[in-house]
Design a protein around this motif. Sequence first.
Motif, PDB file in Angstrom:
ATOM      1  N   GLY A  56      -2.347   5.745  -5.196  1.00  0.00           N
ATOM      2  CA  GLY A  56      -2.324   6.106  -3.777  1.00  0.00           C
ATOM      3  C   GLY A  56      -1.009   6.633  -3.255  1.00  0.00           C
ATOM      4  O   GLY A  56      -0.790   6.677  -2.046  1.00  0.00           O
ATOM      5  N   GLY A  57      -0.106   7.073  -4.134  1.00  0.00           N
ATOM      6  CA  GLY A  57       1.174   7.593  -3.665  1.00  0.00           C
ATOM      7  C   GLY A  57       1.200   9.117  -3.625  1.00  0.00           C
ATOM      8  O   GLY A  57       0.332   9.780  -4.191  1.00  0.00           O
ATOM      9  N   THR A  58       2.230   9.657  -2.970  1.00  0.00           N
ATOM     10  CA  THR A  58       2.401  11.107  -2.872  1.00  0.00           C
ATOM     11  C   THR A  58       3.085  11.649  -4.122  1.00  0.00           C
ATOM     12  O   THR A  58       2.869  12.791  -4.522  1.00  0.00           O
ATOM     13  N   THR A  59       3.916  10.814  -4.739  1.00  0.00           N
ATOM     14  CA  THR A  59       4.616  11.251  -5.946  1.00  0.00           C
ATOM     15  C   THR A  59       3.767  11.042  -7.206  1.00  0.00           C
ATOM     16  O   THR A  59       4.215  11.331  -8.308  1.00  0.00           O
ATOM     17  N   ASP A  60       2.544  10.557  -7.034  1.00  0.00           N
ATOM     18  CA  ASP A  60       1.678  10.249  -8.198  1.00  0.00           C
ATOM     19  C   ASP A  60       1.366  11.476  -9.047  1.00  0.00           C
ATOM     20  O   ASP A  60       0.973  11.334 -10.210  1.00  0.00           O
ATOM     21  N   SER A  93       7.797  15.814   4.572  1.00  0.00           N
ATOM     22  CA  SER A  93       8.636  15.026   5.489  1.00  0.00           C
ATOM     23  C   SER A  93       9.669  14.182   4.723  1.00  0.00           C
ATOM     24  O   SER A  93      10.447  13.457   5.326  1.00  0.00           O
ATOM     25  N   TRP A  94       9.648  14.238   3.401  1.00  0.00           N
ATOM     26  CA  TRP A  94      10.571  13.429   2.592  1.00  0.00           C
ATOM     27  C   TRP A  94      11.741  14.260   2.059  1.00  0.00           C
ATOM     28  O   TRP A  94      11.628  15.489   1.928  1.00  0.00           O
ATOM     29  N   PRO A  95      12.835  13.600   1.680  1.00  0.00           N
ATOM     30  CA  PRO A  95      13.975  14.328   1.118  1.00  0.00           C
ATOM     31  C   PRO A  95      13.660  14.923  -0.254  1.00  0.00           C
ATOM     32  O   PRO A  95      12.736  14.455  -0.934  1.00  0.00           O
ATOM     33  N   SER A 139      11.661  -0.949  -0.794  1.00  0.00           N
ATOM     34  CA  SER A 139      11.455   0.056   0.257  1.00  0.00           C
ATOM     35  C   SER A 139      11.230   1.394  -0.454  1.00  0.00           C
ATOM     36  O   SER A 139      10.927   1.412  -1.658  1.00  0.00           O
ATOM     37  N   SER A 140      11.352   2.484   0.272  1.00  0.00           N
ATOM     38  CA  SER A 140      10.966   3.786  -0.294  1.00  0.00           C
ATOM     39  C   SER A 140      11.744   4.908   0.373  1.00  0.00           C
ATOM     40  O   SER A 140      12.200   4.778   1.522  1.00  0.00           O
ATOM     41  N   ILE A 141      11.811   6.049  -0.324  1.00  0.00           N
ATOM     42  CA  ILE A 141      12.392   7.259   0.279  1.00  0.00           C
ATOM     43  C   ILE A 141      11.568   7.725   1.474  1.00  0.00           C
ATOM     44  O   ILE A 141      11.988   8.620   2.196  1.00  0.00           O
ATOM     45  N   ALA A 142      10.410   7.092   1.696  1.00  0.00           N
ATOM     46  CA  ALA A 142       9.560   7.443   2.842  1.00  0.00           C
ATOM     47  C   ALA A 142      10.202   7.067   4.178  1.00  0.00           C
ATOM     48  O   ALA A 142       9.725   7.483   5.227  1.00  0.00           O
ATOM     49  N   ARG A 156      15.403   1.544  -2.052  1.00  0.00           N
ATOM     50  CA  ARG A 156      14.504   2.616  -1.605  1.00  0.00           C
ATOM     51  C   ARG A 156      14.082   3.400  -2.844  1.00  0.00           C
ATOM     52  O   ARG A 156      14.776   4.323  -3.276  1.00  0.00           O
ATOM     53  N   TYR A 157      12.960   2.998  -3.427  1.00  0.00           N
ATOM     54  CA  TYR A 157      12.522   3.677  -4.646  1.00  0.00           C
ATOM     55  C   TYR A 157      12.098   5.103  -4.350  1.00  0.00           C
ATOM     56  O   TYR A 157      11.390   5.357  -3.368  1.00  0.00           O
ATOM     57  N   PRO A 158      12.473   6.023  -5.239  1.00  0.00           N
ATOM     58  CA  PRO A 158      11.867   7.354  -5.201  1.00  0.00           C
ATOM     59  C   PRO A 158      10.515   7.284  -5.920  1.00  0.00           C
ATOM     60  O   PRO A 158      10.026   6.184  -6.194  1.00  0.00           O
ATOM     61  N   GLY A 159       9.895   8.416  -6.239  1.00  0.00           N
ATOM     62  CA  GLY A 159       8.657   8.401  -7.022  1.00  0.00           C
ATOM     63  C   GLY A 159       8.932   7.779  -8.384  1.00  0.00           C
ATOM     64  O   GLY A 159       9.943   8.100  -9.013  1.00  0.00           O
ATOM     65  N   LEU A 160       8.041   6.896  -8.843  1.00  0.00           N
ATOM     66  CA  LEU A 160       8.280   6.221 -10.126  1.00  0.00           C
ATOM     67  C   LEU A 160       7.307   6.742 -11.185  1.00  0.00           C
ATOM     68  O   LEU A 160       6.105   6.825 -10.943  1.00  0.00           O
ATOM     69  N   VAL A 167       2.717   6.350   8.209  1.00  0.00           N
ATOM     70  CA  VAL A 167       2.480   4.914   8.403  1.00  0.00           C
ATOM     71  C   VAL A 167       3.279   4.112   7.383  1.00  0.00           C
ATOM     72  O   VAL A 167       3.908   3.093   7.699  1.00  0.00           O
ATOM     73  N   TYR A 168       3.252   4.615   6.142  1.00  0.00           N
ATOM     74  CA  TYR A 168       3.975   3.949   5.054  1.00  0.00           C
ATOM     75  C   TYR A 168       5.476   3.898   5.365  1.00  0.00           C
ATOM     76  O   TYR A 168       6.117   2.842   5.274  1.00  0.00           O
ATOM     77  N   GLY A 169       6.040   5.035   5.770  1.00  0.00           N
ATOM     78  CA  GLY A 169       7.468   5.101   6.093  1.00  0.00           C
ATOM     79  C   GLY A 169       7.826   4.174   7.250  1.00  0.00           C
ATOM     80  O   GLY A 169       8.863   3.505   7.231  1.00  0.00           O
ATOM     81  N   LEU A 184       0.876  -1.173   0.000  1.00  0.00           N
ATOM     82  CA  LEU A 184       0.000   0.000   0.000  1.00  0.00           C
ATOM     83  C   LEU A 184       0.912   1.221   0.000  1.00  0.00           C
ATOM     84  O   LEU A 184       1.849   1.290   0.790  1.00  0.00           O
ATOM     85  N   LEU A 185       0.669   2.199  -0.880  1.00  0.00           N
ATOM     86  CA  LEU A 185       1.546   3.372  -0.960  1.00  0.00           C
ATOM     87  C   LEU A 185       1.205   4.407   0.125  1.00  0.00           C
ATOM     88  O   LEU A 185       0.303   4.206   0.945  1.00  0.00           O
ATOM     89  N   SER A 186       1.932   5.530   0.087  1.00  0.00           N
ATOM     90  CA  SER A 186       1.893   6.470   1.222  1.00  0.00           C
ATOM     91  C   SER A 186       0.526   7.084   1.503  1.00  0.00           C
ATOM     92  O   SER A 186       0.094   7.147   2.662  1.00  0.00           O
ATOM     93  N   GLY A 187      -0.158   7.556   0.457  1.00  0.00           N
ATOM     94  CA  GLY A 187      -1.450   8.213   0.662  1.00  0.00           C
ATOM     95  C   GLY A 187      -2.477   7.237   1.208  1.00  0.00           C
ATOM     96  O   GLY A 187      -3.151   7.497   2.214  1.00  0.00           O
TER      97      GLY A 187
END
Length: 317
Positions: free
Chosen positions: A183-187, A279-281, A118-121, A170-174, A143-145, A79-82
């Motif tokens: 459901g991601g923040t980078t979507d 909250s992300w880099p 994993s993720s940059i989260a 640790r994937y960044p936004g794809l 929660v995702y992070g 499940l992604l961040s959002g």
Amino acid sequence: MATEKILITGALGQIGTELTNRLVEIHGRENVVASGLDRYDQNLTSAGYYERMDVTNTQLVRQIVKDYEITTVYHLASLLSGTSEKQPLFAWKLNVEPLINFCEMAREGLLSKIFWPSSIAVFGKGIPKENVAQDVVLNPTTVYGISKLAGEKWCEYYHDKYGVDVRSIRYPGLISYKTPPGGGTTDYAVEIFYKAIEENSYTSFITEDTFMPMLYMEDAIEATLKLMQAEKDALSVRTSYNLGGMSFSPKELAAAIEKKQPGFTISYQPDFRQAIADSWPASIDDSVARQDWGLTYKYGLEEMTEDMLKNLKEKLK
Ligand code: AKB
């Protein structure tokens, strides 16, 4: 060398569809089993087999691993961040427990290799924004992070204690045109291309000057395959490798689109995902991955924008 038999979870998702098709090219249809919650769709997967399975059903997953004599798992279901913020308990269940199940199977000798994203989260609050190093203190606030950080520590634990060969990025936004993310923040960086083609304008849920690390899917797939093909002894990181890709803001992406598509406009209406992005880099130092297993990229902002517009126009015709 014994034949690899591969199982992919989340195989109809954004990464899964493209990774499955690449794995089929490399290993052959008969050696690739795709799986997911959705119904089989022959337009989405070229795998020789498809199992409709809930990855949290540990007994069923174990049976499938045994039935197909699986050696390698790409466990992508997540499940992604959002969405995780909306279903925190389910996010924990889906993002952590099946990973432990696969690690247990590897510990018992049923599997020889696992990939887990994993993720940059994982970075979170109080960490410098720019060029974030591999080995900083991790302090996720989503929660995702939290689930991804826990997963990373499980990977390291199973490797260090039992020698389980579990590898992670640790994937960044794809960014991709074949299957949309969900459901991601980078979507926003994918949605913007659909709206550019359909309406020549886009309202971003992320503010104009928020920079996040991003990666074009082709580069993400090649990096994943490279990591999985690397010699065991070359890997110094058993939590998860930083991957930086490129770093840009919605304003910069909009300008790159406008260059190719004059008249394109963007406006901003940030929602709850802005706090996640904050909250992300903004950018990531991935020198350890470059050193250990030769990470490289083909696409920058310009090349990615051109390729996305060209392919998505074709797809949406
Ligand atoms: C998300 O936005 O949730 C993902 C990620 C960066 O892990 N794309």
